[in-house]
Each structure stands twice: as structure tokens, then as C-alpha cells.
Design a protein around this motif. Sequence first.
Motif, PDB file in Angstrom:
ATOM      1  N   ARG A   1      -2.314 -60.728  -0.478  1.00  0.00           N
ATOM      2  CA  ARG A   1      -2.412 -59.287  -0.721  1.00  0.00           C
ATOM      3  C   ARG A   1      -1.174 -58.818  -1.478  1.00  0.00           C
ATOM      4  NH1 ARG A   1      -5.948 -55.934   0.886  1.00  0.00           N
ATOM      5  NH2 ARG A   1      -5.609 -53.725   1.288  1.00  0.00           N
ATOM      6  N   GLU A   2      -1.381 -57.953  -2.483  1.00  0.00           N
ATOM      7  CA  GLU A   2      -0.234 -57.460  -3.246  1.00  0.00           C
ATOM      8  C   GLU A   2       0.667 -56.617  -2.338  1.00  0.00           C
ATOM      9  OE1 GLU A   2       0.667 -55.425  -7.565  1.00  0.00           O
ATOM     10  OE2 GLU A   2      -1.374 -55.325  -6.829  1.00  0.00           O
ATOM     11  N   ARG A   3       1.967 -56.637  -2.593  1.00  0.00           N
ATOM     12  CA  ARG A   3       2.910 -55.898  -1.740  1.00  0.00           C
ATOM     13  C   ARG A   3       3.636 -54.832  -2.558  1.00  0.00           C
ATOM     14  NH1 ARG A   3       1.934 -57.040   2.687  1.00  0.00           N
ATOM     15  NH2 ARG A   3       1.873 -59.049   3.688  1.00  0.00           N
ATOM     16  N   PHE A   4       4.182 -53.850  -1.855  1.00  0.00           N
ATOM     17  CA  PHE A   4       5.083 -52.908  -2.520  1.00  0.00           C
ATOM     18  C   PHE A   4       6.340 -53.652  -2.930  1.00  0.00           C
ATOM     19  CE2 PHE A   4       2.861 -49.612   0.125  1.00  0.00           C
ATOM     20  CZ  PHE A   4       2.354 -48.904  -0.948  1.00  0.00           C
TER      21      PHE A   4
ATOM     22  N   GLN B   1      -3.996 -56.530   7.522  1.00  0.00           N
ATOM     23  CA  GLN B   1      -3.802 -56.812   6.085  1.00  0.00           C
ATOM     24  C   GLN B   1      -5.012 -56.391   5.262  1.00  0.00           C
ATOM     25  OE1 GLN B   1      -0.818 -58.348   4.441  1.00  0.00           O
ATOM     26  NE2 GLN B   1      -0.244 -57.204   6.258  1.00  0.00           N
ATOM     27  N   LYS B   2      -5.754 -55.395   5.745  1.00  0.00           N
ATOM     28  CA  LYS B   2      -6.951 -54.921   5.045  1.00  0.00           C
ATOM     29  C   LYS B   2      -6.972 -53.402   4.998  1.00  0.00           C
ATOM     30  CE  LYS B   2      -9.157 -58.978   4.764  1.00  0.00           C
ATOM     31  NZ  LYS B   2      -8.615 -59.730   3.655  1.00  0.00           N
TER      32      LYS B   2
ATOM     33  N   MET C   1      -3.978 -50.396 -13.060  1.00  0.00           N
ATOM     34  CA  MET C   1      -2.790 -51.163 -13.454  1.00  0.00           C
ATOM     35  C   MET C   1      -2.227 -51.979 -12.285  1.00  0.00           C
ATOM     36  SD  MET C   1      -1.376 -47.961 -15.610  1.00  0.00           S
ATOM     37  CE  MET C   1       0.320 -48.363 -15.831  1.00  0.00           C
ATOM     38  N   GLY C   2      -2.864 -51.859 -11.111  1.00  0.00           N
ATOM     39  CA  GLY C   2      -2.407 -52.648  -9.964  1.00  0.00           C
ATOM     40  C   GLY C   2      -1.472 -51.851  -9.069  1.00  0.00           C
ATOM     41  N   LEU C   3      -1.131 -52.441  -7.934  1.00  0.00           N
ATOM     42  CA  LEU C   3      -0.341 -51.715  -6.939  1.00  0.00           C
ATOM     43  C   LEU C   3       1.101 -51.495  -7.416  1.00  0.00           C
ATOM     44  CD1 LEU C   3      -0.336 -50.567  -3.974  1.00  0.00           C
ATOM     45  CD2 LEU C   3       0.722 -52.718  -3.348  1.00  0.00           C
ATOM     46  N   GLN C   4       1.809 -52.591  -7.768  1.00  0.00           N
ATOM     47  CA  GLN C   4       3.225 -52.443  -8.136  1.00  0.00           C
ATOM     48  C   GLN C   4       3.397 -51.779  -9.500  1.00  0.00           C
ATOM     49  OE1 GLN C   4       5.813 -55.818  -7.867  1.00  0.00           O
ATOM     50  NE2 GLN C   4       5.295 -56.232  -5.731  1.00  0.00           N
ATOM     51  N   ASN C   5       2.659 -52.279 -10.489  1.00  0.00           N
ATOM     52  CA  ASN C   5       2.873 -51.782 -11.857  1.00  0.00           C
ATOM     53  C   ASN C   5       2.264 -50.420 -12.103  1.00  0.00           C
ATOM     54  OD1 ASN C   5       4.272 -54.037 -12.640  1.00  0.00           O
ATOM     55  ND2 ASN C   5       2.408 -55.164 -13.177  1.00  0.00           N
TER      56      ASN C   5
ATOM     57  N   ALA D   1      -3.671 -46.007   6.582  1.00  0.00           N
ATOM     58  CA  ALA D   1      -3.736 -47.412   7.027  1.00  0.00           C
ATOM     59  C   ALA D   1      -3.549 -48.362   5.851  1.00  0.00           C
ATOM     60  CB  ALA D   1      -5.079 -47.676   7.712  1.00  0.00           C
ATOM     61  N   ILE D   2      -4.084 -47.981   4.705  1.00  0.00           N
ATOM     62  CA  ILE D   2      -4.029 -48.859   3.528  1.00  0.00           C
ATOM     63  C   ILE D   2      -2.583 -49.208   3.166  1.00  0.00           C
ATOM     64  CG2 ILE D   2      -4.151 -46.882   1.927  1.00  0.00           C
ATOM     65  CD1 ILE D   2      -5.682 -50.265   1.211  1.00  0.00           C
ATOM     66  N   PHE D   3      -1.671 -48.221   3.296  1.00  0.00           N
ATOM     67  CA  PHE D   3      -0.288 -48.491   2.881  1.00  0.00           C
ATOM     68  C   PHE D   3       0.410 -49.389   3.886  1.00  0.00           C
ATOM     69  CE2 PHE D   3      -1.384 -44.334   0.985  1.00  0.00           C
ATOM     70  CZ  PHE D   3      -1.589 -44.840  -0.275  1.00  0.00           C
ATOM     71  N   GLY D   4      -0.041 -49.316   5.163  1.00  0.00           N
ATOM     72  CA  GLY D   4       0.464 -50.262   6.156  1.00  0.00           C
ATOM     73  C   GLY D   4       0.147 -51.690   5.745  1.00  0.00           C
ATOM     74  N   SER D   5      -1.037 -51.875   5.111  1.00  0.00           N
ATOM     75  CA  SER D   5      -1.458 -53.239   4.756  1.00  0.00           C
ATOM     76  C   SER D   5      -0.655 -53.807   3.586  1.00  0.00           C
ATOM     77  CB  SER D   5      -2.956 -53.250   4.430  1.00  0.00           C
ATOM     78  OG  SER D   5      -3.206 -52.731   3.142  1.00  0.00           O
ATOM     79  N   TYR D   6       0.087 -52.964   2.897  1.00  0.00           N
ATOM     80  CA  TYR D   6       0.878 -53.444   1.748  1.00  0.00           C
ATOM     81  C   TYR D   6       2.353 -53.633   2.078  1.00  0.00           C
ATOM     82  CZ  TYR D   6      -3.056 -51.894  -1.197  1.00  0.00           C
ATOM     83  OH  TYR D   6      -4.285 -51.699  -1.772  1.00  0.00           O
ATOM     84  N   ILE D   7       2.728 -53.398   3.360  1.00  0.00           N
ATOM     85  CA  ILE D   7       4.163 -53.406   3.654  1.00  0.00           C
ATOM     86  C   ILE D   7       4.506 -54.645   4.501  1.00  0.00           C
ATOM     87  CG2 ILE D   7       3.957 -51.975   5.728  1.00  0.00           C
ATOM     88  CD1 ILE D   7       6.586 -50.719   5.089  1.00  0.00           C
ATOM     89  N   ASP D   8       5.719 -55.161   4.324  1.00  0.00           N
ATOM     90  CA  ASP D   8       6.087 -56.371   5.078  1.00  0.00           C
ATOM     91  C   ASP D   8       6.563 -55.990   6.491  1.00  0.00           C
ATOM     92  OD1 ASP D   8       8.725 -55.443   4.870  1.00  0.00           O
ATOM     93  OD2 ASP D   8       8.977 -56.448   2.939  1.00  0.00           O
TER      94      ASP D   8
END
Length: 456
Positions: A3-6, A68-69, A161-165, A238-245
Motif C-alpha cells: 500500500r502506498e504511504r504518506f 491497511q484498507k 497522480m497518486g497518493l504522494q505525488n 479511516a482511509i488516512f489511517g491505512s496510509y500511515i506507518d
Amino acid sequence: MGRERFSSRLGFILISAGCAIGLGNVWRFPYIVGQYGGAAFVLIYAAFLVLLGLPIIVMEYSVGRASQKSAALSFDVLEPKGTKWHFEKWFAMAGNYVLMMFYTTVAGWLLLYVFKMAKGDFVGLDADGVAGEFGSVLANPGLMTVFMLLCVVFCFSICAMGLQNGVEKITKMMMVCLLFLMVVLAINSVRMEGGRPGLEFYLKPDFGKIQEVGVGKVVFAALGQSFFTLSIGIGAMAIFGSYIDKERSLTGEAINVLVLDTLVAFMAGLIIFPACAAYGIEAGQGPSLIFITLPNVFNHMAGGRFWGTLFFVFMTFAAASTVTAVFQNIVSFATDLTGCSIKKAVCVNLVVIAVLSLPCVLGFNLWSGFMPFGEGSNVLDLEDFIVSNNLLPLGSLVYLMFCTSRYGWGFENFLKEANEGKGVKFPRQVRAYVTYVIPLIVLFIFVQGYWSKFFQ
């Protein structure tokens, strides 16, 4: 593929805050404060944010990070075998779609007003003339559709453009601009001649004012506002929780988001109340405050066209940050459920959202005969009611029960996930409060919403 991360913690905080910071803070908050007694209302509202909003945000983040979803699959991953918690995903997804059915239209109005302000459409108009301008926008479905589509295409292209970019980079820029614009506008407003009574109304608690309005009404309005400003209950957080370490505990992160969200709402009041007081305009004027009242204020002001344009740029950023965050959620539903590419999810949903947004646009003109709640109501009111009075409180109830019940994910699992990492921990001592008290408050909000809509 993982999964892509911040790329950074700041990105996570700013984007989560961007999702929470939207029309609830800068459009709804000032007029509700105006209607319900000023500073004393603000204090009650802040208390509810911490007591009610904070635990539910931590729960949404925990469900997102542990699974992670997105909400489309998070319950499937975490629920005990044989249980039916995953049915919630259809309501969470519906909540995101219905919210965007009217949010995109209002975001379109804000963008349109940037151009109208810059062009000088309001120069020389009296109060009725300014109201007439808004009326003519509502009567023009073509114009409203064009600006709604501009917002939809712009925000979806960020997601493509994706999560990070895309989402992280551009939302960060929008949020930094937003905070900067707010400070400039607030300083300008606070220094206005004649603005002092507005500042006092906003900053000096007078509990007598609450008794005038009615204590019950004020408490309920504060409860409701604390709830809706954070858009909790539909998996939008919840979605942003899934992108964080797992480096930081989730309670600390939720507090940061809450502080930023409250700061923006507070600053919006600093911009609006002194300006309204300086020009003798009623601040409790309901939703028309932004589109009718404030252009009047800017008309009287030295350099009003400049300040007015800046104000609507800032409003557009606030709305676009939320739209982008929710679109990111919608795209994630599609990729989680079908395994399709982000680009495909964007293309399909762009068309879906554009079509779903049309009833709200048409509700002000061609379909204005449809009045779901009686005289003067319209499609937007119906869509807002579905989200605000139904999907948000009931969705929050599901998250609360899922994270506290032994038939769900359970309190121990929730606590372990929430407290992993450095930072503020979620206190075990509040277990009974989050298990029994908050669900009752949320049910009360739900019932009261129906009561005030249909029986008062």
C-alpha cells in the motif's frame, strides 16, 4: 504491491485536517455561532470536539491502520469470522458518494465567486443587488454545472497522480496557502473600525445569551457541529489511517488534526464577526452568509475586491481539500474492491460523480418544485439530511461498537493498535465511557435530528 504511504507525518496531518476542514468550518461554523450565542457556544462546541469527536477519529484511524484498507474492506479484514460487520461498507461508501452529490456544487459556487469577485461583479450593488447575483447563479443550471465539473475534474486529476505525488503534494500546498490566507484576512478583519462589538460577541462568553436561545437547543447545535465538522462515521478518516506507518500513536495524531481543524474554524469567525459588526450585518444569517452577506461586506471595504477575491480563493481551497480527500477514499474503494488501476477508478468515478451531482444543481432551478421537507426546501437539503442526520451518526455508532464490543474487533485490539508508536496514548480508563456513554449521545443526536426536522 504494498500500500502506498504518506511521505511525511506532516503530509498525513495536513491531509486529514484538509478532509475535516471544509465547508463545516468556514461556511457552517460562523453562522451557527451567530445563531447560538457567540463565545459561550464556542466553548461548549470545543468541549464536545474533545469528548465526542476525538475518540471516534482515533477509532477510524485504528481500523484503517490495522486493516491497511479503505472502508470498503477494513471490516472484512478485522471482523471475527462469521459476523456481518462488513455490511457497514455499503453505508460508508454511500456516505462518501452522497456527500459529494452536493459538496461539489457548493465548491463550484465558491470557485465561481472567485471569478465574480475578481471581475468586480458586485461593485456598486446594494444588498438586494448582491442577493440578486446569487439568485441568478442558482437560476442558471448550465453555469453551475460547468463550475461543478471544473471542481470534479480538478480534484480527481489530483487523485490520478497518486497518493504522494498528487494528493499529498497538492493538498499540502493548498493547506499552507489556506492557513496563510486566513491569517492575512483575520488580521485585516480584526483591525477594522467598528469591528469591536463583533469581536466581543465572538470572544467574550456571555452565558445569558445561551438562555435566550434555549440551553437544550444550543447544546444540541454544538453536538451536531462538532460531529459534522470532522466528517466522522463514513470512513473518510479511516482511509488516512491505512496510509500511515506505526511510528506514532494515533491519539496524538488525532489531537493534531483536531487542533488544526478547530483553529481554522476559529479563524473563520475572526474574519467574519468583526467584518459583520463593522458594517452592521447580522452574522447568524444561515447558509447565505458567505454568498450574500460577505460580498456586501467586501463592497464597503477599502480594497474590497482584492480581499473578497482572496477570501473566495481561501474558501475554494477549503472545499477542494475535502473533495480531494473524499475522492481519494472513493478511488480507494474501487481499487480495494475490484483491484483495478487508480487511473481506471478515477475515470469511472469522474463520470459517476458528475452525473450524481446533477440533481443538486437542478434542485435550484428546473426541479425547484421538488420540496422534500416542505416550502423552501430543495434537493441539497435532502442530500445533506441523508448524510448529516443519518449516515454520519449511524456510521459513527458502528465504529464505536466495532471497537468496543467483544462481538466486533474488541477494545483490546483497538487499544493495542491505537497506542502503538510514540506519542499520546488512548487511556484505558475511558473504556466504559466509549462503550456506553458515547453511543447513547450519538443515538440522541440521531433521534434529535429527526425530531427537530419533522416534529418541531
